[in-house]
Design an enzyme around this catalytic site. Sequence first.
Site, PDB file in Angstrom:
ATOM      1  N   GLY A 180       1.915   2.478  10.841  1.00 49.21           N
ATOM      2  CA  GLY A 180       2.973   4.049  10.326  1.00 49.21           C
ATOM      3  C   GLY A 180       3.912   4.442  11.024  1.00 49.21           C
TER       4      GLY A 180
ATOM      5  N   GLU B   5      -5.989  -5.083  10.897  1.00 50.05           N
ATOM      6  CA  GLU B   5      -4.962  -3.949  10.692  1.00 50.05           C
ATOM      7  C   GLU B   5      -4.790  -3.284  11.922  1.00 50.05           C
ATOM      8  OE1 GLU B   5      -2.115  -2.390   6.714  1.00 50.05           O
ATOM      9  OE2 GLU B   5      -4.181  -1.170   7.353  1.00 50.05           O
TER      10      GLU B   5
ATOM     11  N   ASN C  20       0.993  -1.241  -0.056  1.00 44.65           N
ATOM     12  CA  ASN C  20       0.415   0.259  -0.460  1.00 44.65           C
ATOM     13  C   ASN C  20       0.672   1.607  -0.152  1.00 44.65           C
ATOM     14  OD1 ASN C  20      -1.690   1.622   0.484  1.00 44.65           O
ATOM     15  ND2 ASN C  20      -2.158   1.482   2.870  1.00 44.65           N
ATOM     16  N   TRP C  21       0.871   2.237  -0.591  1.00 43.66           N
ATOM     17  CA  TRP C  21       1.700   3.079  -0.831  1.00 43.66           C
ATOM     18  C   TRP C  21       1.201   4.477  -0.816  1.00 43.66           C
ATOM     19  CZ3 TRP C  21       4.172   2.587  -7.176  1.00 43.66           C
ATOM     20  CH2 TRP C  21       4.560   1.575  -7.202  1.00 43.66           C
ATOM     21  N   LYS C  22       0.086   4.204  -0.494  1.00 40.99           N
ATOM     22  CA  LYS C  22      -0.519   4.939   0.198  1.00 40.99           C
ATOM     23  C   LYS C  22      -0.357   6.620  -0.433  1.00 40.99           C
ATOM     24  CE  LYS C  22       0.120   3.356   4.661  1.00 40.99           C
ATOM     25  NZ  LYS C  22       0.163   3.853   5.895  1.00 40.99           N
TER      26      LYS C  22
ATOM     27  N   SER D 280       3.465  -1.978  10.491  1.00 34.38           N
ATOM     28  CA  SER D 280       4.677  -1.639  10.442  1.00 34.38           C
ATOM     29  C   SER D 280       5.157  -2.941  11.104  1.00 34.38           C
ATOM     30  CB  SER D 280       4.912  -1.717  12.412  1.00 34.38           C
ATOM     31  OG  SER D 280       4.941  -0.282  12.451  1.00 34.38           O
TER      32      SER D 280
ATOM     33  N   HIS E 225      -9.336   1.285   4.732  1.00 31.48           N
ATOM     34  CA  HIS E 225      -8.305   1.731   5.221  1.00 31.48           C
ATOM     35  C   HIS E 225      -8.502   2.035   6.272  1.00 31.48           C
ATOM     36  CE1 HIS E 225      -4.221   2.600   6.349  1.00 31.48           C
ATOM     37  NE2 HIS E 225      -4.058   1.602   5.855  1.00 31.48           N
TER      38      HIS E 225
ATOM     39  N   GLY F  10       3.212  -0.746   4.127  1.00 28.03           N
ATOM     40  CA  GLY F  10       3.338   0.683   3.581  1.00 28.03           C
ATOM     41  C   GLY F  10       4.128   0.742   3.574  1.00 28.03           C
TER      42      GLY F  10
ATOM     43  N   GLU G 259      -7.294   4.866   7.003  1.00 28.79           N
ATOM     44  CA  GLU G 259      -6.462   5.898   6.957  1.00 28.79           C
ATOM     45  C   GLU G 259      -8.046   7.532   6.612  1.00 28.79           C
ATOM     46  OE1 GLU G 259      -3.072   6.062   5.176  1.00 28.79           O
ATOM     47  OE2 GLU G 259      -2.164   5.354   7.192  1.00 28.79           O
TER      48      GLU G 259
END
Length: 254
Positions: free
Chosen positions: A172, A166, A10-12, A214, A96, A235, A98
């Site tokens: 993060g 998650e 997941n490159w965000k 993480s 997700h 991530g 976020e």
Amino acid sequence: MGMKKIIVGNWKMNPVELSDAEEILREVAAGTGGFSGVNIVICPPFTFLENLVTLSSKKIAIGAQDCFFGSTGAYTGEVSAEMLRGMGVKYVIVGHSERRALGDSDELINKKVASALSSGLKVIICVGEKERDDSGEYLNFIRKQLTVGLNKIRKSLLKNLIVAYEPVWAIGKNAVRVNTPEDTLEVSIFIKRVLVEMFGREGGIKVPILYGGSVDTNNCEGFLRDGKADGLLVGRESLHAVNFIKIIRIVNEL
Ligand code: PGA
């Protein structure tokens, strides 16, 4: 042979330049060519999807990080699952943490999941508690995310469903601590139990459960070996081709 492990990057909202995105994908492809025990999914920002789809392969699929429900309509700023599918995208992350923090409710996530599955995308629905408490309230929180988020999903579409666990506190740069494989195992058993309650043993038991939060080259093995995860949602480390390849290699060799 068991089911292939699934490794999702997941490159965000990274990187800024298309050339960097292509470079990472090319490196990952070159470094994982001979690996037969893993399915790799790269989820870049929307703007890079079309170009990266042209670089995708049987082994490395491209996924989006979100989608909207319906196929077209008056939804300024949104992109539908059907549009993604038409572009050659194979997977989509929905719910997700976020996105949830920006307002996606379980009800909205449910509509997105239903729409994405009907469009033929494979859906990675993310669930996870914000904090751990001693009374087990976090399990009720996850149960609600699943029961509302997957409400009325047709059993016939479950083969395209993946759940990613998650814990928000482990994601993060501000992670409180890294989750342990034991925590992961406890929650993935719980998730399976809820899925079996919802969809019956046949359907529920087969849904792969990934771990995310993480994940790095040192801890990835534990989540699969002791945590019994069916794969990983990575991530930060998925943007560093060398580390991401290392993670994939470790998983491939398990
Ligand atoms: P992280 O992110 O690996 O950087 O903790 C995981 C995720 O948010 O999917």
